[in-house]
Design a protein around this motif. Sequence first.
Motif, PDB file in Angstrom:
ATOM      1  N   TYR A  39      32.640 -38.961  32.735  1.00 43.12           N
ATOM      2  CA  TYR A  39      33.480 -38.829  31.741  1.00 43.12           C
ATOM      3  C   TYR A  39      33.961 -37.356  31.434  1.00 43.12           C
ATOM      4  O   TYR A  39      35.356 -37.446  30.880  1.00 43.12           O
ATOM      5  N   ASN A  40      33.514 -36.293  32.079  1.00 41.89           N
ATOM      6  CA  ASN A  40      33.918 -35.070  31.884  1.00 41.89           C
ATOM      7  C   ASN A  40      35.038 -34.920  33.024  1.00 41.89           C
ATOM      8  O   ASN A  40      35.703 -34.100  32.870  1.00 41.89           O
ATOM      9  N   LYS A  41      35.235 -35.659  34.085  1.00 41.28           N
ATOM     10  CA  LYS A  41      35.899 -35.403  35.356  1.00 41.28           C
ATOM     11  C   LYS A  41      37.281 -35.134  35.205  1.00 41.28           C
ATOM     12  O   LYS A  41      37.921 -34.048  35.716  1.00 41.28           O
ATOM     13  N   ASP A  42      38.240 -35.863  34.493  1.00 38.93           N
ATOM     14  CA  ASP A  42      39.593 -35.544  34.347  1.00 38.93           C
ATOM     15  C   ASP A  42      39.917 -35.275  32.857  1.00 38.93           C
ATOM     16  O   ASP A  42      41.195 -35.336  32.590  1.00 38.93           O
ATOM     17  N   VAL A  43      38.988 -34.693  32.200  1.00 40.63           N
ATOM     18  CA  VAL A  43      39.444 -33.978  30.631  1.00 40.63           C
ATOM     19  C   VAL A  43      39.985 -32.786  31.121  1.00 40.63           C
ATOM     20  O   VAL A  43      39.534 -31.761  31.640  1.00 40.63           O
ATOM     21  N   LYS A  44      41.079 -32.433  30.237  1.00 43.52           N
ATOM     22  CA  LYS A  44      41.676 -31.242  30.242  1.00 43.52           C
ATOM     23  C   LYS A  44      40.966 -30.344  29.170  1.00 43.52           C
ATOM     24  O   LYS A  44      40.831 -30.818  28.130  1.00 43.52           O
ATOM     25  N   SER A  79      22.095 -35.197  25.279  1.00 49.25           N
ATOM     26  CA  SER A  79      22.512 -36.304  24.512  1.00 49.25           C
ATOM     27  C   SER A  79      23.539 -36.289  23.445  1.00 49.25           C
ATOM     28  O   SER A  79      24.313 -37.475  23.632  1.00 49.25           O
ATOM     29  N   LEU A  80      23.873 -35.390  22.884  1.00 48.01           N
ATOM     30  CA  LEU A  80      24.869 -35.246  21.875  1.00 48.01           C
ATOM     31  C   LEU A  80      26.216 -34.906  22.769  1.00 48.01           C
ATOM     32  O   LEU A  80      27.173 -35.632  22.589  1.00 48.01           O
ATOM     33  N   ILE A  81      26.178 -34.297  23.954  1.00 45.85           N
ATOM     34  CA  ILE A  81      27.132 -34.075  24.699  1.00 45.85           C
ATOM     35  C   ILE A  81      27.549 -35.725  25.167  1.00 45.85           C
ATOM     36  O   ILE A  81      28.739 -35.877  25.318  1.00 45.85           O
ATOM     37  N   PHE A  82      26.772 -36.219  25.845  1.00 50.71           N
ATOM     38  CA  PHE A  82      27.051 -37.712  26.317  1.00 50.71           C
ATOM     39  C   PHE A  82      27.772 -38.382  25.209  1.00 50.71           C
ATOM     40  O   PHE A  82      28.731 -38.937  25.275  1.00 50.71           O
ATOM     41  N   ASP A  83      26.985 -38.369  23.994  1.00 52.89           N
ATOM     42  CA  ASP A  83      27.559 -39.285  23.038  1.00 52.89           C
ATOM     43  C   ASP A  83      28.805 -39.003  22.663  1.00 52.89           C
ATOM     44  O   ASP A  83      29.661 -39.610  22.214  1.00 52.89           O
ATOM     45  N   TYR A  84      29.191 -37.774  22.597  1.00 52.83           N
ATOM     46  CA  TYR A  84      30.471 -37.315  22.130  1.00 52.83           C
ATOM     47  C   TYR A  84      31.420 -37.645  23.230  1.00 52.83           C
ATOM     48  O   TYR A  84      32.669 -38.369  22.823  1.00 52.83           O
ATOM     49  N   PHE A  85      31.253 -37.708  24.553  1.00 49.63           N
ATOM     50  CA  PHE A  85      32.078 -38.175  25.496  1.00 49.63           C
ATOM     51  C   PHE A  85      32.468 -39.649  25.431  1.00 49.63           C
ATOM     52  O   PHE A  85      33.492 -40.302  25.540  1.00 49.63           O
ATOM     53  N   TYR A  86      31.248 -40.217  25.321  1.00 49.42           N
ATOM     54  CA  TYR A  86      31.167 -41.842  25.266  1.00 49.42           C
ATOM     55  C   TYR A  86      32.052 -42.456  24.148  1.00 49.42           C
ATOM     56  O   TYR A  86      33.052 -43.186  24.180  1.00 49.42           O
ATOM     57  N   LYS A  87      31.920 -41.784  22.950  1.00 43.12           N
ATOM     58  CA  LYS A  87      32.583 -42.329  21.819  1.00 43.12           C
ATOM     59  C   LYS A  87      33.949 -41.930  21.565  1.00 43.12           C
ATOM     60  O   LYS A  87      34.692 -42.820  21.193  1.00 43.12           O
ATOM     61  N   ASN A  88      34.339 -40.604  22.081  1.00 40.99           N
ATOM     62  CA  ASN A  88      35.646 -40.341  22.004  1.00 40.99           C
ATOM     63  C   ASN A  88      36.636 -40.366  23.362  1.00 40.99           C
ATOM     64  O   ASN A  88      37.745 -40.605  23.128  1.00 40.99           O
ATOM     65  N   LYS A  89      35.981 -40.453  24.429  1.00 36.40           N
ATOM     66  CA  LYS A  89      36.513 -40.848  25.638  1.00 36.40           C
ATOM     67  C   LYS A  89      37.977 -39.696  25.674  1.00 36.40           C
ATOM     68  O   LYS A  89      39.234 -40.183  25.670  1.00 36.40           O
ATOM     69  N   PRO A  90      37.871 -38.412  25.439  1.00 32.46           N
ATOM     70  CA  PRO A  90      39.126 -37.586  25.188  1.00 32.46           C
ATOM     71  C   PRO A  90      39.682 -37.323  26.543  1.00 32.46           C
ATOM     72  O   PRO A  90      39.211 -37.291  27.489  1.00 32.46           O
ATOM     73  N   GLN A  91      41.155 -37.232  26.460  1.00 29.86           N
ATOM     74  CA  GLN A  91      41.871 -36.690  27.366  1.00 29.86           C
ATOM     75  C   GLN A  91      41.820 -35.171  27.627  1.00 29.86           C
ATOM     76  O   GLN A  91      42.200 -34.665  28.593  1.00 29.86           O
ATOM     77  N   TYR A  92      41.614 -34.627  26.384  1.00 30.16           N
ATOM     78  CA  TYR A  92      41.651 -33.307  26.268  1.00 30.16           C
ATOM     79  C   TYR A  92      40.472 -32.937  25.662  1.00 30.16           C
ATOM     80  O   TYR A  92      39.967 -33.556  24.372  1.00 30.16           O
ATOM     81  N   VAL A  93      39.872 -31.520  25.326  1.00 31.71           N
ATOM     82  CA  VAL A  93      39.009 -31.058  24.392  1.00 31.71           C
ATOM     83  C   VAL A  93      39.446 -29.587  24.182  1.00 31.71           C
ATOM     84  O   VAL A  93      39.985 -28.796  25.160  1.00 31.71           O
ATOM     85  N   ILE A  94      39.247 -29.173  22.921  1.00 31.58           N
ATOM     86  CA  ILE A  94      39.249 -27.838  22.584  1.00 31.58           C
ATOM     87  C   ILE A  94      37.920 -27.335  22.519  1.00 31.58           C
ATOM     88  O   ILE A  94      37.186 -27.751  21.576  1.00 31.58           O
ATOM     89  N   ALA A  95      37.691 -26.119  22.975  1.00 33.28           N
ATOM     90  CA  ALA A  95      36.290 -25.706  22.890  1.00 33.28           C
ATOM     91  C   ALA A  95      36.530 -24.396  22.925  1.00 33.28           C
ATOM     92  O   ALA A  95      37.671 -23.603  23.130  1.00 33.28           O
ATOM     93  N   GLU A  96      35.245 -23.536  22.727  1.00 36.28           N
ATOM     94  CA  GLU A  96      35.322 -21.894  22.810  1.00 36.28           C
ATOM     95  C   GLU A  96      34.520 -21.637  24.035  1.00 36.28           C
ATOM     96  O   GLU A  96      33.645 -22.326  24.670  1.00 36.28           O
ATOM     97  N   SER A  97      34.826 -20.552  24.787  1.00 37.38           N
ATOM     98  CA  SER A  97      34.300 -19.811  25.794  1.00 37.38           C
ATOM     99  C   SER A  97      32.785 -19.916  25.483  1.00 37.38           C
ATOM    100  O   SER A  97      32.466 -19.208  24.271  1.00 37.38           O
ATOM    101  N   GLU A  98      32.242 -20.059  26.401  1.00 35.27           N
ATOM    102  CA  GLU A  98      30.579 -20.012  26.259  1.00 35.27           C
ATOM    103  C   GLU A  98      29.999 -19.479  27.733  1.00 35.27           C
ATOM    104  O   GLU A  98      30.579 -19.661  28.587  1.00 35.27           O
TER     105      GLU A  98
END
Length: 350
Positions: free
Chosen positions: A137-142, A198-217
């Motif tokens: 799910y993460n592969k093609d996310v911007k 699990s929470l990360i997978f659940d986020y990707f599965y439910k939202n199937k985002p084309q992009y995500v906004i996150a903070e540097s970690e």
Amino acid sequence: MEEKMILVKYEDLLKEKNYTLIDVRTPKEFKEEPIPGAINIPLLLDEERVDVGTAYKQVSPEKAKELGVEAIAKRLPDIFREVQKHAKGRLAFYCARGGMRSGSMSALFEALGYTTWKLEGGYRAYRQYILENIKTYNKDVKYIILHGKTGIGKTKILQQLENKGYSVLDLEKMANHKGSFFGGVCEKEEQSQKKFDSLIFDYFYKNKPQYVIAESESKRIGNVYVPEDVFQSLGNGVHLSLETTIKNRVEVIREDYAGATVDELQKCLDKVGRYIGKEKYEEYSQMLKDNKIDELSEVLMLDYYDPLYQKSIEKYIYDSEIFYETIDEGVEKVVRYLNEKGIFGKEVTE
């Protein structure tokens, strides 16, 4: 002819809508490693499982089974009432490996007239599935990454962007940690790695985002680690540099740690003390005792955290540098940047 128990794989369960997912493991197991959306109706309570395990090792398997049956028999009326209360559609039971606990519950409720499944491989198979598919799910996310010093308000900006309908991956929220020595203060409890994944997978599965906004970690947030593919995406994304006044940063810190006790803050300061020398440690501790929280926040940011994070900040080339004096202004400018790039949110209504 004996009816064969119906097994279901987790990937097939995801395609279903009308079912109730029931975790029959102990409350402790469920708390540390739940499947999102599941409810916990344990066959054995924590202490009972310990007793059964002790009997298995010190007496015999037969004695362990006897104790288990006795404990379960006492709980059956409560178990039945809980299932009745929560049952919606088909009942899908799981335990640690898809063995005796979920099998017995599935068979029992099938005999009582319910339609049931047993999750094949239990939690273990579920975990293997999500770790493989986080990568997919993460592969093609911007990724659009917000950078900035401690107290800059990145998390508050992310929260407002999420409220405006933007795809936000808030890893610190999932980790129950703000990412520094003080990061666990004012959080409800430490997060487990399995629940975090699990929470990360659940986020990707439910939202199937084309992009995500996150903070540097960093790779590690509190006591959990960001999955490698997600961590690599954080580094390879489009980077935005955020900056604000020291006055605003102090206000953000004050809000974030408003519920913290002096003892909690002192324990965190003790960790910082390993790196700042005895004189500064004693000075900062005295400021805390004197309740000079704003002054302490400012000096810690300027003298400790800013120099510490400067190398990390200098690693990246930034697509835009955004300065703001209030969080609302910061949100407005980030939204303007996103809109210019053709990324629009959808206002979320209650």
